[in-house]
Design an enzyme around this catalytic site. Structure first.
Site, PDB file in Angstrom:
ATOM      1  N   ILE A 134      20.895  53.746  95.546  1.00 21.21           N
ATOM      2  CA  ILE A 134      22.136  53.204  94.990  1.00 21.21           C
ATOM      3  C   ILE A 134      23.118  54.357  95.109  1.00 21.21           C
ATOM      4  O   ILE A 134      23.005  55.348  94.384  1.00 21.21           O
ATOM      5  CB  ILE A 134      21.986  52.798  93.511  1.00 21.21           C
ATOM      6  CG1 ILE A 134      20.879  51.767  93.328  1.00 21.21           C
ATOM      7  CG2 ILE A 134      23.318  52.245  92.990  1.00 21.21           C
ATOM      8  CD1 ILE A 134      21.187  50.387  93.866  1.00 21.21           C
ATOM      9  N   PRO A 135      24.067  54.280  96.054  1.00 23.90           N
ATOM     10  CA  PRO A 135      24.829  55.454  96.494  1.00 23.90           C
ATOM     11  C   PRO A 135      25.929  55.911  95.546  1.00 23.90           C
ATOM     12  O   PRO A 135      27.110  55.858  95.878  1.00 23.90           O
ATOM     13  CB  PRO A 135      25.412  54.983  97.819  1.00 23.90           C
ATOM     14  CG  PRO A 135      25.656  53.525  97.601  1.00 23.90           C
ATOM     15  CD  PRO A 135      24.502  53.051  96.745  1.00 23.90           C
ATOM     16  N   CYS A 136      25.547  56.409  94.376  1.00 21.44           N
ATOM     17  CA  CYS A 136      26.556  56.836  93.413  1.00 21.44           C
ATOM     18  C   CYS A 136      27.274  58.090  93.904  1.00 21.44           C
ATOM     19  O   CYS A 136      28.337  58.425  93.388  1.00 21.44           O
ATOM     20  CB  CYS A 136      25.930  57.042  92.037  1.00 21.44           C
ATOM     21  SG  CYS A 136      24.547  58.176  91.983  1.00 21.44           S
ATOM     22  N   HIS A 137      26.698  58.760  94.932  1.00 18.31           N
ATOM     23  CA  HIS A 137      27.395  59.937  95.469  1.00 18.31           C
ATOM     24  C   HIS A 137      28.654  59.541  96.242  1.00 18.31           C
ATOM     25  O   HIS A 137      29.478  60.383  96.541  1.00 18.31           O
ATOM     26  CB  HIS A 137      26.454  60.743  96.371  1.00 18.31           C
ATOM     27  CG  HIS A 137      25.892  59.963  97.515  1.00 18.31           C
ATOM     28  ND1 HIS A 137      24.892  59.017  97.370  1.00 18.31           N
ATOM     29  CD2 HIS A 137      26.196  59.967  98.829  1.00 18.31           C
ATOM     30  CE1 HIS A 137      24.605  58.483  98.547  1.00 18.31           C
ATOM     31  NE2 HIS A 137      25.382  59.040  99.456  1.00 18.31           N
TER      32      HIS A 137
END
Length: 169
Positions: A134-137
């Site tokens: 889950i690409p929170c970056h």
DNA sequence: TCTATGACGGTTG
DNA sequence: GCAACCGCCATAG
């Protein structure tokens, strides 16, 4: 009589490339959580703890070579997410912000239903059990500055650079 | 219920 | 450009 909760059934698996490492916590064949850490001098590809282990190992190689990574049907344990809002935000982020794209906390809030929930989105990101997948970056501030990251902003910058971005500051 | 807390955002001086 | 404020929203306790 023992009362084993999910925590007692967890197993871990370690992956690494030269840029970052990830410890994956499995609950059966579901991903319970991911911890990020510093890179290693050589690649670690896990030990095939689950069918999806191969996919993760391949993703680590792709990241190291700065190639596109696309997670297909990751077996995430969504039962961990009890808040409807957080579930909505995480799923929206996963579906709408692919490799090589970024968004802002405010934009993600809008995509998730309420453009005024930027601050709550930040909270949801801080609770994300599955960073990278889950690409929170890929979520930055509205000004384009780095924002925060649970595993440290340096690692966030590294991930972004591997996806083709350079964040000043 | 009330209060405090944030990986925010916009305005103002 | 920047720092101080203020408004907002979803949780935790």
């Amino acid at each position: 009589m023992r009362q084993d909760g999910p925590a007692s059934e967890l197993t871990s698996e370690y992956f690494a490339n030269i840029y970052f490492s990830m410890t994956v916590w499995w609950h059966g064949q579901l991903i319970h959580g991911i911890e990020l850490g510093p890179g290693e001098s050589r690649i670690f590809s896990g030990h095939k703890a689950a069918p999806y282990s191969d996919t993760i190992a391949e993703a680590m190689r792709l990241y190291q070579n700065r190639n596109r990574v696309q997670w297909t049907a990751p077996p995430l344990d969504w039962s961990l997410i009890t808040s409807p809002f957080q579930r909505q935000v995480l799923q929206t982020l996963f579906k709408n912000i692919p490799f090589g794209r970024t968004t802002s906390y405010g934009q993600l809030a809008g995509l998730s239903g309420n453009s005024r929930s930027a601050r709550a989105v930040g909270w949801a990101m801080s609770q994300n059990p599955w960073p990278i997948i889950i690409p929170c970056h890929r979520v930055l501030t509205s000004k384009g500055t780095i924002g925060g990251f649970s595993s440290g902003t340096e690692l966030k910058k590294i991930l972004l650079s591997l996806e083709g971005f350079f964040i000043a500051q």
